[in-house]
Design an enzyme around this catalytic site. Structure first.
Site, mmCIF file in Angstrom:
data_model
loop_
_atom_site.group_PDB
_atom_site.id
_atom_site.type_symbol
_atom_site.label_atom_id
_atom_site.label_comp_id
_atom_site.label_asym_id
_atom_site.label_seq_id
_atom_site.Cartn_x
_atom_site.Cartn_y
_atom_site.Cartn_z
ATOM 1 N N HIS A 1 0.805 -1.232 0.000
ATOM 2 C CA HIS A 1 0.000 0.000 0.000
ATOM 3 C C HIS A 1 0.840 1.286 0.000
ATOM 4 O O HIS A 1 0.754 2.130 0.889
ATOM 5 C CB HIS A 1 -1.160 0.019 0.990
ATOM 6 C CG HIS A 1 -0.882 -0.234 2.438
ATOM 7 N ND1 HIS A 1 -0.001 0.482 3.187
ATOM 8 C CD2 HIS A 1 -1.443 -1.112 3.291
ATOM 9 C CE1 HIS A 1 -0.031 0.043 4.423
ATOM 10 N NE2 HIS A 1 -0.876 -0.918 4.509
ATOM 11 N N HIS B 1 -7.218 -8.781 12.948
ATOM 12 C CA HIS B 1 -7.232 -7.608 12.047
ATOM 13 C C HIS B 1 -7.808 -8.020 10.697
ATOM 14 O O HIS B 1 -7.462 -9.081 10.172
ATOM 15 C CB HIS B 1 -5.797 -7.106 11.902
ATOM 16 C CG HIS B 1 -5.609 -5.891 11.061
ATOM 17 N ND1 HIS B 1 -6.600 -4.969 10.789
ATOM 18 C CD2 HIS B 1 -4.497 -5.415 10.427
ATOM 19 C CE1 HIS B 1 -6.106 -4.005 10.032
ATOM 20 N NE2 HIS B 1 -4.843 -4.250 9.779
ATOM 21 N N GLU C 1 -7.623 -6.279 7.677
ATOM 22 C CA GLU C 1 -6.957 -5.895 6.420
ATOM 23 C C GLU C 1 -6.621 -7.181 5.627
ATOM 24 O O GLU C 1 -6.206 -8.188 6.205
ATOM 25 C CB GLU C 1 -5.698 -5.062 6.702
ATOM 26 C CG GLU C 1 -5.194 -4.398 5.428
ATOM 27 C CD GLU C 1 -4.234 -3.225 5.666
ATOM 28 O OE1 GLU C 1 -3.769 -3.017 6.800
ATOM 29 O OE2 GLU C 1 -3.953 -2.521 4.677
ATOM 30 N N ASP D 1 -4.353 -8.521 4.009
ATOM 31 C CA ASP D 1 -3.125 -9.326 4.172
ATOM 32 C C ASP D 1 -3.259 -10.304 5.334
ATOM 33 O O ASP D 1 -2.479 -11.256 5.439
ATOM 34 C CB ASP D 1 -1.879 -8.440 4.325
ATOM 35 C CG ASP D 1 -2.011 -7.351 5.377
ATOM 36 O OD1 ASP D 1 -3.126 -6.852 5.576
ATOM 37 O OD2 ASP D 1 -0.991 -6.994 5.987
ATOM 38 N N HIS E 1 -3.815 -1.354 13.429
ATOM 39 C CA HIS E 1 -3.661 -0.375 12.400
ATOM 40 C C HIS E 1 -4.987 0.136 11.823
ATOM 41 O O HIS E 1 -5.039 1.180 11.194
ATOM 42 C CB HIS E 1 -2.779 -1.049 11.331
ATOM 43 C CG HIS E 1 -2.664 -0.471 10.016
ATOM 44 N ND1 HIS E 1 -2.778 -1.176 8.856
ATOM 45 C CD2 HIS E 1 -2.426 0.806 9.662
ATOM 46 C CE1 HIS E 1 -2.604 -0.394 7.826
ATOM 47 N NE2 HIS E 1 -2.389 0.804 8.267
ATOM 48 N N ASP F 1 -0.310 -6.313 13.607
ATOM 49 C CA ASP F 1 0.556 -5.329 12.937
ATOM 50 C C ASP F 1 1.554 -4.654 13.891
ATOM 51 O O ASP F 1 2.632 -4.226 13.451
ATOM 52 C CB ASP F 1 -0.295 -4.240 12.276
ATOM 53 C CG ASP F 1 -0.806 -4.641 10.893
ATOM 54 O OD1 ASP F 1 -0.297 -5.621 10.317
ATOM 55 O OD2 ASP F 1 -1.713 -3.956 10.382
ATOM 56 N N TYR G 1 8.969 0.129 9.194
ATOM 57 C CA TYR G 1 7.576 -0.275 9.362
ATOM 58 C C TYR G 1 6.808 0.769 10.176
ATOM 59 O O TYR G 1 5.702 1.182 9.806
ATOM 60 C CB TYR G 1 7.555 -1.640 10.057
ATOM 61 C CG TYR G 1 6.212 -2.285 10.176
ATOM 62 C CD1 TYR G 1 5.788 -3.235 9.247
ATOM 63 C CD2 TYR G 1 5.362 -1.983 11.231
ATOM 64 C CE1 TYR G 1 4.555 -3.857 9.367
ATOM 65 C CE2 TYR G 1 4.130 -2.591 11.358
ATOM 66 C CZ TYR G 1 3.736 -3.528 10.428
ATOM 67 O OH TYR G 1 2.509 -4.141 10.552
ATOM 68 N N HIS H 1 3.729 -9.715 10.843
ATOM 69 C CA HIS H 1 4.733 -9.549 9.784
ATOM 70 C C HIS H 1 6.114 -9.662 10.416
ATOM 71 O O HIS H 1 6.372 -9.056 11.465
ATOM 72 C CB HIS H 1 4.654 -8.158 9.145
ATOM 73 C CG HIS H 1 3.358 -7.847 8.472
ATOM 74 N ND1 HIS H 1 2.969 -8.414 7.275
ATOM 75 C CD2 HIS H 1 2.358 -7.000 8.819
ATOM 76 C CE1 HIS H 1 1.793 -7.928 6.918
ATOM 77 N NE2 HIS H 1 1.394 -7.078 7.844
HETATM 78 FE FE1 FEO Z 1 -2.929 -3.518 8.639
HETATM 79 FE FE2 FEO Z 1 -0.640 -6.024 8.017
HETATM 80 O O1 FEO Z 1 -2.234 -5.052 7.846
#
Ligand code: FEO
Length: 371
Positions: A23, A77, A79, A81, A144, A163, A191, A222
């Site tokens: 993104h 979360h 999102e 991913d 996030h 995140d 990050y 991540h």
């Molecule tokens: Fe807010 Fe890794 O997604």
């Protein structure tokens, strides 16, 4: 990449070593989408992965479960991913119940209206028991997304932080103990600067809550699992969240047409250096704006330069400023500069953006043609 990270706890996520833009943020080292499987009387999956890796996730899960089913899924979360593989997982394990925040439920229903999933809303302090393990939930809105939360496994002193405390590292390294420390903290800074920076107040609230927990290990969604450097990572997050800066650090970000704005950048750098300030000059023709964000994360001085082209700044500088405005670093000293031929609007336009961030502003500097 299924791997036992502790007795009964498996990492079943995937490595995405090829992703280079996340993104808008450049990820030269790729990333991982981490998911965790916890085996107890009831089996719990924590987080999904990106949709395109659904088959790999299911394969990793199956290698651990050998035909058993998943009872609980904790969705920290929404999102994509982290939730993209939801339809595939629910299709294979239709009796699993998903646990997440109220915002998570709302958003999952928008993203996956065709998936007939069972959902239980959880709130701060709620506990899910799977046998000998107890999972408690800590909503962390905007770290996030509004739906975000992390999950604490008390018996193992593990925080599944989603995140928060992540890093985009897609090299296959699993633990911070196997990483060069400087490199790890560079990725944590990248990050934070490019994803978490606008949410400093929310980070401080989160740290306040988790600071009361006994945590030995953080399993983010991540990058690598953090244990060895946990105290320092928490310290960095607090410092970044408070927008603490290094008084003798400056970053000069610019682009140039015929080299005059570059010369001006060098002149400003020399002046700062003479005053004992360490300077990094970043050309936006050579580096992505997300690289610049990583470097300015703790810089007291941020100077931005562009020549004037068609009564405005160069598009590379404009893109950087748009990105900077969104990420909103605070408590900085800014200065705009640039060269021009006849109208010379760009430094003032840059300065207006820096002012909008409530920074202290040093007088702009512009030169005509050359100097
Ligand atoms: Fe807010 Fe890794 O997604």
């Amino acid at each position: 990449m299924d791997e036992m990270i502790r007795a009964n706890i498996y990492s079943v996520g995937v490595v995405d070593s090829d992703v280079r833009i996340f993104h808008g943020y450049q990820t030269p080292f790729g990333t991982t989408y981490n998911a965790y499987l916890i085996i107890d009387e009831k089996v719990t999956l924590i987080d999904f992965v990106k949709a395109q890796f659904s088959a790999e996730l299911l394969n990793n899960i199956e290698k651990v479960l050998c035909g058993k089913t998943i009872d609980y899924i904790i969705c920290n979360h929404v999102e994509p991913d982290h939730s993209g593989a939801l339809p595939a997982v629910i299709n294979k394990y239709p009796t699993a119940v998903i646990y997440g925040t109220a915002a998570c439920e709302k958003e999952l229903n928008v993203y996956y209206p065709q998936s007939n999933f069972k959902f239980e809303v959880v709130r701060l302090g709620d506990v899910l028991n799977s046998g000998k393990y107890n999972f408690s939930f800590i909503p962390m809105p905007m770290v996030h997304w509004p739906d975000s939360m992390c999950t604490y496994l008390k018996e193992e002193k593990i925080l599944f932080s989603n995140d928060a405390f992540g890093q985009h590292i897609g090299t296959g390294v699993k633990f911070d103990t196997d990483m060069d420390k400087t490199e790890l903290f560079e990725r944590i800074a990248d990050y934070y600067a490019n994803i978490v920076m606008p949410f400093g107040n929310q980070v401080l609230k989160l740290v306040d809550i988790i600071g009361k927990l006994e945590i030995e290990t953080v399993c983010p969604s991540h990058g690598v699992i953090i244990s060895k450097y946990l105290v320092e990572v928490f310290g960095k997050y607090i410092s970044y969240a408070k927008n603490e800066t290094i008084d003798d650090k400056a970053v000069i970000i610019y682009d140039t047409m015929w080299g005059t704005t570059k010369k001006l950048a060098q002149k400003l750098s020399n002046e700062l250096t003479q005053n004992g300030i360490k300077v990094e000059i970043i050309s936006l023709s050579e580096k992505h704006y997300s690289y610049a964000m990583s470097k300015l994360i703790d810089a007291k001085y941020i100077f931005v330069g562009s020549p004037t082209l068609n009564n405005t700044m160069l598009p590379t500088v404009s893109a950087f400023l748009t990105y900077l405005k969104g990420l909103r670093p605070k408590n900085r000293i800014g200065k705009a500069f640039g060269s021009y031929g006849w109208s010379g609007e760009s430094p003032k336009q840059i300065e207006d953006v820096l002012r909008s961030l409530n920074w202290e502003i040093i007088d702009l500097e512009k030169v005509m043609w050359n100097f």
